[in-house]
Design a protein around this motif. Structure first.
Motif, short mmCIF file in Angstrom:
data_model
loop_
_atom_site.label_atom_id
_atom_site.label_comp_id
_atom_site.label_asym_id
_atom_site.label_seq_id
_atom_site.Cartn_x
_atom_site.Cartn_y
_atom_site.Cartn_z
N ALA A 138 0.87 -1.13 0.09
CA ALA A 138 0.09 0.10 -0.04
C ALA A 138 0.77 1.23 -0.02
CB ALA A 138 -0.99 -0.06 1.43
N HIS A 142 -3.64 7.49 -3.33
CA HIS A 142 -3.22 6.13 -2.60
C HIS A 142 -3.40 5.08 -3.89
CE1 HIS A 142 -3.67 7.43 1.46
NE2 HIS A 142 -4.39 8.16 0.94
N GLN A 165 -0.39 1.35 -5.03
CA GLN A 165 0.12 0.26 -4.68
C GLN A 165 1.64 0.52 -5.30
OE1 GLN A 165 -1.86 -3.42 -5.86
NE2 GLN A 165 -2.47 -3.81 -3.82
#
Ligand SMILES: O=P(O)(O)OC[C@H]1O[C@H](O)[C@H](O)[C@@H](O)[C@@H]1O
Length: 281
Positions: A175, A184, A186
Motif C-alpha cells: 500500500a 493512494h 500500490q
C-alpha cells in the motif's frame, strides 16, 4: 573507552568514531545522535549535504536524522520532532563478538524536551557496526505515568551515484500513499526516481534492495515500524541546505511510523531498528 572508539570534533561539534579492523567506520554526533558518515568497503554510504548547517542547533541535512516523537508535520511539534536538534549523552560502547562495535547514545526528558513535550521518556540510539553492515536501533522507555504516543523515523539518506540510475526493489504491491499528489495506490516494482518522490509505504516483511548502478545495499527494518518512507526532492525544489543538483546523489529510505501513532503504556518499552548491508560485487 573501547578500542575502535574515539572522540573527535567534527566542524566544531563533538563526534564519536567507531572503526573496525577492516577499515569500515562510522561517525555520529552527540547533536541529535546524528549519524553523519558510514564507510563500508572503502566507500561512503550516506549522503551529507556540504551546505548542511553544523551549528549544534539546526537539523542536519543528510546522514541519519532521528525523527521523534513526530513524523513530518503530522502534529503540533516542530517538523520531525525535536530530538534531532538536542544533545544526546554517550551511554556506552562495547566490542561485541564477531568483530562488531556498538555505541549507545541516550536522551532523557528534561527542561529542553519539556519545552516541546510534557512526556517523561528515555530514548536510546544504538549503532551497531559490523563488516559491511550497520544497524541502528531506537529504544524507547516510557518513564511517565501517562501513555506515550509517537510517530517518527530513522531517516536514512543513502548516497547514490546517480538517482536516474537508482532503483529500489521490495515495495512492489505494498500500500502506497503518494504525498506529492495525495494519491493512494500500490508500490511499483522496482521504484524509479524521475521527479519529486515522497511516498509512504506499508512496510514490507522482507528486506529492500537499493540498486545504485552496480552497487547493492539491502535495507531491513523491524516489524515494529509500520511504514517505509521513500523520499527524493527531485530537480527544481529549492531546499536551502541542498545544492541544486544534490537530489541526484541521495535517496532517503526511512524505517518509519507515519499514518498511525504507536502508543507505549506507562513503564513500557518499544524498539525499532533499520539494518543496511552492503553486498559484495
Ligand atoms: O527537511 P526535513 O525536515 O529534514 O524533511 C525532509 C523530508 O523528510 C521526509 O522524507 C518527508 O517525507 C518529506 O516530506 C520531507 O521533506
Amino acid at each position: 573507552m573501547a578500542s575502535g572508539l574515539s572522540e573527535e570534533s567534527f566542524h566544531g561539534l563533538p563526534s564519536l568514531l567507531l572503526r573496525l579492523p577492516n577499515g569500515d567506520h562510522l561517525r555520529v554526533l552527540r547533536h541529535g545522535a546524528h549519524l553523519v558518515s558510514w564507510v563500508a568497503g572503502g566507500q561512503e554510504r550516506l549522503y551529507l549535504s556540504p551546505k548542511s548547517v553544523l551549528d549544534g542547533q539546526a537539523a542536519i541535512r543528510g546522514g541519519v536524522p532521528v525523527c521523534f516523537p513526530q513524523f513530518n508535520m503530522r502534529g503540533p511539534l516542530p517538523k520531525h520532532g525535536f530530538v534531532r536538534n538536542l544533545p544526546w549523552a554517550v551511554e556506552g560502547a562495547v566490542r561485541t563478538p564477531a568483530d562488531a562495535l556498538s555505541l549507545t547514545l541516550l536522551l532523557q526528558d528534561g527542561a529542553a524536551t519539556r519545552a516541546y513535550w510534557p512526556q517523561a521518556f528515555e530514548a536510546r540510539l544504538t549503532l551497531l557496526l559490523r563488516p559491511s553492515e550497520l544497524q541502528l536501533t531506537l529504544d524507547l522507555h516510557n518513564t511517565d505515568t501517562q501513555p506515550l504516543s509517537f510517530s517518527g523515523a530513522l531517516h536514512t539518506y543513502f548516497a547514490v551515484d546517480d538517482i536516474a540510475q537508482t532503483q529500489l526493489e521490495g515495495l512492489g504491491g505494498q500500500a502506497e500513499w503518494d504525498s506529492v499528489r495525495d494519491v493512494h495506490s500500490q508500490g511499483a516494482e522496482p521504484l524509479c526516481f524521475t521527479e519529486e518522490f515522497d511516498r509512504v509505504y506499508q512496510a514490507a516483511s522482507r528486506p529492500l534492495t537499493l540498486k545504485d548502478g552496480a552497487a547493492r545495499v539491502t535495507i531491513a527494518q523491524s516489524a515494529s515500524w509500520g511504514h517505509t518512507v521513500v523520499w527524493n526532492p527531485g530537480a527544481g525544489k529549492a531546499i536551502p541546505d541542498l545544492t541544486d543538483d544534490a537530489y541526484r546523489h541521495f535517496l532517503c529510505v526511512e524505517a518509519a511510523q507515519v499514518l498511525t501513532p504507536v502508543t507505549v503504556p506507562p513503564g513500557g518499552t518499544w524498539q525499532g531498528w533499520q539494518r543496511s548491508t552492503v553486498l559484495a560485487r
